[in-house]
Design a protein around this motif. Structure first.
Motif, PDB file in Angstrom:
ATOM      1  N   THR A 327       0.835  -1.199   0.000  1.00 58.57           N
ATOM      2  CA  THR A 327       0.000   0.000   0.000  1.00 58.57           C
ATOM      3  C   THR A 327       0.871   1.251   0.000  1.00 58.57           C
ATOM      4  O   THR A 327       2.073   1.183   0.273  1.00 58.57           O
ATOM      5  CB  THR A 327      -0.921   0.026   1.228  1.00 58.57           C
ATOM      6  N   ASP A 328       0.242   2.396  -0.283  1.00 56.01           N
ATOM      7  CA  ASP A 328       0.979   3.650  -0.268  1.00 56.01           C
ATOM      8  C   ASP A 328       0.969   4.255   1.128  1.00 56.01           C
ATOM      9  O   ASP A 328       0.312   3.769   2.051  1.00 56.01           O
ATOM     10  CB  ASP A 328       0.387   4.623  -1.292  1.00 56.01           C
ATOM     11  N   THR A 331      -2.471   5.234   2.658  1.00 62.06           N
ATOM     12  CA  THR A 331      -3.229   4.094   3.185  1.00 62.06           C
ATOM     13  C   THR A 331      -2.649   3.622   4.505  1.00 62.06           C
ATOM     14  O   THR A 331      -3.386   3.265   5.436  1.00 62.06           O
ATOM     15  CB  THR A 331      -3.209   2.940   2.163  1.00 62.06           C
ATOM     16  N   PHE A 342      -3.856  -0.249  -2.866  1.00 59.00           N
ATOM     17  CA  PHE A 342      -2.794  -1.238  -3.064  1.00 59.00           C
ATOM     18  C   PHE A 342      -1.962  -0.883  -4.291  1.00 59.00           C
ATOM     19  O   PHE A 342      -2.481  -0.453  -5.319  1.00 59.00           O
ATOM     20  CB  PHE A 342      -3.400  -2.639  -3.228  1.00 59.00           C
ATOM     21  N   THR A 343      -0.662  -1.085  -4.161  1.00 65.37           N
ATOM     22  CA  THR A 343       0.264  -0.735  -5.229  1.00 65.37           C
ATOM     23  C   THR A 343       1.528  -1.574  -5.113  1.00 65.37           C
ATOM     24  O   THR A 343       1.841  -2.094  -4.032  1.00 65.37           O
ATOM     25  CB  THR A 343       0.632   0.761  -5.143  1.00 65.37           C
ATOM     26  N   LEU A 344       2.234  -1.668  -6.228  1.00 67.38           N
ATOM     27  CA  LEU A 344       3.542  -2.342  -6.233  1.00 67.38           C
ATOM     28  C   LEU A 344       4.687  -1.339  -6.264  1.00 67.38           C
ATOM     29  O   LEU A 344       5.853  -1.724  -6.417  1.00 67.38           O
ATOM     30  CB  LEU A 344       3.640  -3.280  -7.451  1.00 67.38           C
ATOM     31  N   ASP A 345       4.355  -0.048  -6.119  1.00 66.45           N
ATOM     32  CA  ASP A 345       5.388   0.982  -6.233  1.00 66.45           C
ATOM     33  C   ASP A 345       6.476   0.820  -5.168  1.00 66.45           C
ATOM     34  O   ASP A 345       7.640   1.140  -5.413  1.00 66.45           O
ATOM     35  CB  ASP A 345       4.741   2.371  -6.109  1.00 66.45           C
ATOM     36  N   ASN A 346       6.081   0.379  -3.959  1.00 67.97           N
ATOM     37  CA  ASN A 346       7.091   0.227  -2.898  1.00 67.97           C
ATOM     38  C   ASN A 346       8.161  -0.779  -3.317  1.00 67.97           C
ATOM     39  O   ASN A 346       9.367  -0.543  -3.156  1.00 67.97           O
ATOM     40  CB  ASN A 346       6.430  -0.225  -1.602  1.00 67.97           C
ATOM     41  N   ARG A 348       8.781  -1.767  -6.393  1.00 66.21           N
ATOM     42  CA  ARG A 348       9.475  -1.245  -7.572  1.00 66.21           C
ATOM     43  C   ARG A 348      10.551  -0.254  -7.165  1.00 66.21           C
ATOM     44  O   ARG A 348      11.666  -0.266  -7.690  1.00 66.21           O
ATOM     45  CB  ARG A 348       8.463  -0.575  -8.509  1.00 66.21           C
TER      46      ARG A 348
END
Length: 609
Positions: A327-328, A331, A342-346, A348
């Motif tokens: 999550t960012d 969140t 929800f994200t995959l940025d962390n 990445r």
């Protein structure tokens, strides 16, 4: 000169290795501690007790001393009570879902140190997920309710049961079930069987984990520093505080010295007490332990309720960390787990941003170098110490155990004080503030464990193999390379894996010795924990933690999973075989670790029926 010593000195390789080893021991184990003692007792060249006078006059220092001993004493009770309970409900009593419970309790094996402290802070801390939920229900609740001694004890108790999961479970499995059946036939109640048969057999392991727990509480660092607040500071955080000021370094050294003396005194007393006991348990007709039913319905329900409540307490922090790692920051701050958060940025960012992955790379680098150097050093040294037993090798072996009897903070402080100026043993160079000094401290700290494991591995090799190679004309080095080394390599790989994972999230030593531009992961995680609210650093911390748990899980499977699975299959095969032919079974000693109790080398004879 003894025959063994003369034989040892005839080998040029042994002599050269011995000289290099003695230089390392003197330079990084003996000399720094001697310099620190001089700083404490003779800062101006003459003997002085001024440092102790400063210590007794400092209210904060005396409070930290008292808090450390109180914490260590409390933990010996709480950790043992909880550890015995979780082992009994997963291995001894018939409890529904025991395998699932065991997985939850085993999270402490891959989730400890500063990582676990950060996780519990995230869940229960001032800005924690559970705290925010509680504030919605109880608006008057103090947001800092999870702090002070209670929080430190709770976190260290929950994370301190790993030794019970590993060693107490193994000790319980060695109990002969026929002994329990005999007691039951004589009318003994389940409680009496547990109290008079099961627990006494577990006594040596309990004794060992008690020693480790007390020492861990005495030298506690991350939990008191993060959760203790100003009202509950222990020795090690105070050493860090005082060492940051050149004017109070003697006070830090005095505190470290007191910590070291307390550790030595405790080990001496407990070893003396342990030597007076009889801890060997030999059974001639072993039968695998069968789980016991709890007959009383109320007691059975209470045990199930407590077991599953603990399961949630163990599982919630690492589970939330895994979830929030996707999550960012918004969140994480709100705790609202909507689908859009929800994200995959962390992940990445950790994999592509140099600033984000640098702490992880630094930690992996230190851990890999340390594991490789230590195993390379000790593979040959352990063989020499195991083969040549004389006054010199016995003395060297004792010297190599210095890091086990001295706290890591004492060693780190000694290295800082000693090598902050040019010194002859290191070629008149200054090491403080360099990248290499932390690696030296890591290597020094891992030597005793590695040496003991490898010596045990060499000792388990039958002497007949080496004798056969010699009769066939093989030289000493050829025999070592082609016969002994392949047999020891599995143990060496397991030790290296444990050394590697043990250093990935190190904080206690790194906070003293890390280079300012090359901060390891433990410091990055601890700094993120101290931040106000959730931020990008908090999100990255979750990713670091998930990656560490994944690596630790792989290492635990590599060290224990494959072997234990094979051992269980072999045990089942042996059990089936005994029912037909009844061959004798040799039970080898358990793996020996720091402070573990002696285990008998027992030859057990299987029933012939």
């Amino acid at each position: 000169m003894s025959r063994s010593l003369r034989a040892m000195l005839r080998s040029p390789l042994v002599v050269v290795t011995g000289v290099a080893l003695l230089w390392f021991v003197f330079t990084f184990m003996i000399y720094p501690n001697a310099v620190m003692l001089k700083e404490v007792f003779a800062p101006q060249g003459a003997f002085s007790t001024r440092a102790f006078e400063k210590l007794t006059a400092s209210e904060r220092a005396m409070d930290s001393l008292r808090n450390s001993f109180v914490l260590a004493a409390v933990l010996t009770v709480t950790v043992n009570v909880l550890g015995v309970f979780i082992v009994l409900v997963t291995r001894y009593f018939t409890v529904r879902g025991a395998r699932l419970l065991r997985l939850g309790y085993a999270t402490t094996l891959v989730y400890g140190g500063v990582v676990a402290v950060s996780g519990y802070t995230f869940v229960y801390g001032e800005n924690g997920f559970v705290t925010r939920l509680l504030l919605q229900v109880f608006p008057g609740l103090d947001p800092a309710w999870f702090s002070g001694m209670l929080a430190v004890v709770v976190v260290m108790t929950l994370t301190g049961t790993g030794y019970h999961m590993l060693f107490l479970s193994s000790a319980l499995a060695r109990i002969d079930h026929q002994t329990i059946e005999a007691a039951q036939q004589l009318g003994a109640s389940p409680w009496r069987v547990l109290r008079t048969i099961v627990l006494p057999v577990l006594k040596p392991t309990l004794f060992a984990v008690t020693v480790l727990t007390f020492l861990g509480g005495l030298a506690a660092f991350a939990a008191p520093q993060v959760l203790g607040g100003r009202e509950f500071q222990t020795i090690t955080p105070m050493i860090l505080t005082f060492s940051g000021n050149p004017g109070s370094r003697d006070l830090a050294a005095t505190l470290a010295l007191v910590l070291g003396l307390a550790t030595l005194l405790l080990l001496a007393v407990l070893n003396r007490l342990q030597a007076g006991g009889t801890y060997f348990s030999v059974s001639k007709v072993p039968t695998a332990l069968k789980k016991q039913r709890i007959g009383h319905p109320v007691a059975n329900g209470a045990v199930h309720l407590a077991a599953y409540a603990l399961f949630l307490v163990y599982l919630i922090p690492p589970l939330l960390i895994v979830v929030f790692s996707f999550t960012d920051a918004a969140t994480i701050a709100s705790g609202d787990l909507g689908a859009g958060g929800f994200t995959l940025d962390n992940y990445r960012r950790v994999l592509t941003d140099a600033a984000a992955y640098r702490p992880f790379v630094v930690s992996v680098g230190y851990a890999a170098v340390t594991a490789a150097v230590v195993i390379a050093m000790m593979l040959f040294v352990a063989r020499v110490l195991q083969k040549f037993v004389n006054a010199v090798t016995i003395t060297v072996e004792y010297l190599l155990h210095i890091p086990w009897v001295l706290p890591s903070t004492l060693t780190a402080l000694g290295l800082i004080i000693t090598y902050s100026v040019p010194r002859l043993p290191v070629g008149e160079t200054v090491l403080t503030g360099t990248v290499g000094l932390l690696a030296v401290a890591y290597i020094t700290a891992k030597i005793p464990f590695t040496l003991r494991m490898l010596k045990a591995a060499y000792a388990s090799i039958p002497a007949s193999l080496e004798e056969a190679a010699t009769l066939l004309g093989a030289g000493t080095l050829h025999t070592y390379r082609r016969v002994l080394l392949p047999l020891v390599l599995p143990a060496a790989a397991a030790v290296s894996a444990l050394n590697f994972t043990g250093l990935l999230d190190d904080y206690d030593t790194a906070v003293f010795l890390a280079h300012p531009l090359h901060q390891p992961l433990g410091i990055a995680i601890q700094n993120a924990t101290r931040g106000e609210g959730a931020s990008d650093a908090t999100a990255l911390t979750f990713v670091y933690t998930v990656l560490l748990m994944a690596i630790s899980t792989l290492a635990m499977w590599f060290v224990y999973g494959r072997n234990s699975g094979t051992g269980e299959r072999r045990s089942r095969l042996r059990t089936r075989g005994r029912t037909r032919t009844g061959p004798p079974v040799a039970v080898l000693p358990d793996t020996v670790t720091a402070g573990t109790a002696p285990t008998a080398r027992t030859t057990q004879t299987a029933p012939t029926g």
